[in-house]
Design a protein around this motif. Structure first.
Motif, PDB file in Angstrom:
ATOM      1  N   GLN A 271       0.836  -1.192   0.000  1.00 19.65           N
ATOM      2  CA  GLN A 271       0.000   0.000   0.000  1.00 19.65           C
ATOM      3  C   GLN A 271       0.875   1.246   0.000  1.00 19.65           C
ATOM      4  O   GLN A 271       1.867   1.313   0.726  1.00 19.65           O
ATOM      5  N   TYR A 272       0.500   2.216  -0.828  1.00 26.87           N
ATOM      6  CA  TYR A 272       1.220   3.479  -0.947  1.00 26.87           C
ATOM      7  C   TYR A 272       0.282   4.632  -0.628  1.00 26.87           C
ATOM      8  O   TYR A 272      -0.871   4.635  -1.057  1.00 26.87           O
ATOM      9  N   ALA A 273       0.795   5.631   0.096  1.00 28.50           N
ATOM     10  CA  ALA A 273       0.028   6.839   0.373  1.00 28.50           C
ATOM     11  C   ALA A 273       0.004   7.693  -0.889  1.00 28.50           C
ATOM     12  O   ALA A 273       1.033   7.899  -1.530  1.00 28.50           O
ATOM     13  N   VAL A 274      -1.179   8.176  -1.256  1.00 24.78           N
ATOM     14  CA  VAL A 274      -1.320   9.044  -2.426  1.00 24.78           C
ATOM     15  C   VAL A 274      -2.146  10.268  -2.065  1.00 24.78           C
ATOM     16  O   VAL A 274      -2.964  10.236  -1.142  1.00 24.78           O
ATOM     17  N   ASN A 275      -1.925  11.369  -2.806  1.00 24.93           N
ATOM     18  CA  ASN A 275      -2.715  12.579  -2.588  1.00 24.93           C
ATOM     19  C   ASN A 275      -4.027  12.486  -3.360  1.00 24.93           C
ATOM     20  O   ASN A 275      -4.342  11.451  -3.949  1.00 24.93           O
TER      21      ASN A 275
ATOM     22  N   TYR B 185      -5.009   5.473   0.252  1.00 21.96           N
ATOM     23  CA  TYR B 185      -3.924   4.532  -0.001  1.00 21.96           C
ATOM     24  C   TYR B 185      -4.274   3.662  -1.204  1.00 21.96           C
ATOM     25  O   TYR B 185      -5.425   3.302  -1.398  1.00 21.96           O
ATOM     26  N   LYS B 186      -3.259   3.386  -2.020  1.00 15.85           N
ATOM     27  CA  LYS B 186      -3.416   2.534  -3.191  1.00 15.85           C
ATOM     28  C   LYS B 186      -2.612   1.264  -2.971  1.00 15.85           C
ATOM     29  O   LYS B 186      -1.510   1.308  -2.443  1.00 15.85           O
TER      30      LYS B 186
ATOM     31  N   ASP C  50       6.512   7.404   0.692  1.00 12.11           N
ATOM     32  CA  ASP C  50       6.203   6.548  -0.454  1.00 12.11           C
ATOM     33  C   ASP C  50       6.536   7.204  -1.790  1.00 12.11           C
ATOM     34  O   ASP C  50       6.495   6.554  -2.828  1.00 12.11           O
ATOM     35  N   HIS C  51       6.847   8.497  -1.774  1.00 11.10           N
ATOM     36  CA  HIS C  51       7.243   9.190  -3.002  1.00 11.10           C
ATOM     37  C   HIS C  51       8.606   8.654  -3.443  1.00 11.10           C
ATOM     38  O   HIS C  51       9.490   8.425  -2.610  1.00 11.10           O
TER      39      HIS C  51
ATOM     40  N   ALA D 258      -1.658  12.192   3.051  1.00  5.78           N
ATOM     41  CA  ALA D 258      -2.289  11.136   2.263  1.00  5.78           C
ATOM     42  C   ALA D 258      -3.801  11.310   2.259  1.00  5.78           C
ATOM     43  O   ALA D 258      -4.426  11.442   3.294  1.00  5.78           O
TER      44      ALA D 258
ATOM     45  N   ARG E 233      -1.116  10.749  -6.762  1.00  7.11           N
ATOM     46  CA  ARG E 233       0.349  10.739  -6.794  1.00  7.11           C
ATOM     47  C   ARG E 233       0.891  10.388  -5.410  1.00  7.11           C
ATOM     48  O   ARG E 233       0.353  10.826  -4.403  1.00  7.11           O
ATOM     49  N   ARG E 234       1.970   9.614  -5.391  1.00  4.50           N
ATOM     50  CA  ARG E 234       2.562   9.196  -4.127  1.00  4.50           C
ATOM     51  C   ARG E 234       3.052  10.390  -3.324  1.00  4.50           C
ATOM     52  O   ARG E 234       3.610  11.340  -3.875  1.00  4.50           O
TER      53      ARG E 234
END
Length: 75
Positions: free
Chosen positions: A3-7, A70-71, A16-17, A67, A11-12
């Motif tokens: 899982q990645y934090a995204v805005n 999450y993706k 996670d960026h 965030a 976008r990460r």
């Protein structure tokens, strides 16, 4: 899968960026130290990061997005 934090634009953000140099925990510590009254130079020495980076974090010019969701993507 990870899982990645995204805005809000997907976008990460944060650690996670792909270009992130510092963890979210390190950023939180910088902000906590500043909240306790520590100066930029003192924080920079403690955290072993450039003073300009500490200033950018504290003034909201760097790592200022949170965030939105999450993706889940392949690692």
């Amino acid at each position: 899968m990870r899982q990645y934090a995204v805005n809000e634009n997907g976008r990460r953000v944060g650690e996670d960026h792909p270009h992130a140099r510092y963890t979210n925990a390190e950023i939180d510590l910088v902000l906590e130290l500043r909240g306790q009254g520590a100066g930029y130079g003192e924080i920079a020495r403690k955290m072993d990061m450039p003073k300009a980076t500490v200033q950018a974090i504290c003034n909201g010019r760097s790592r200022c997005q949170v965030a939105a969701r999450y993706k889940t993507l392949p690692a």
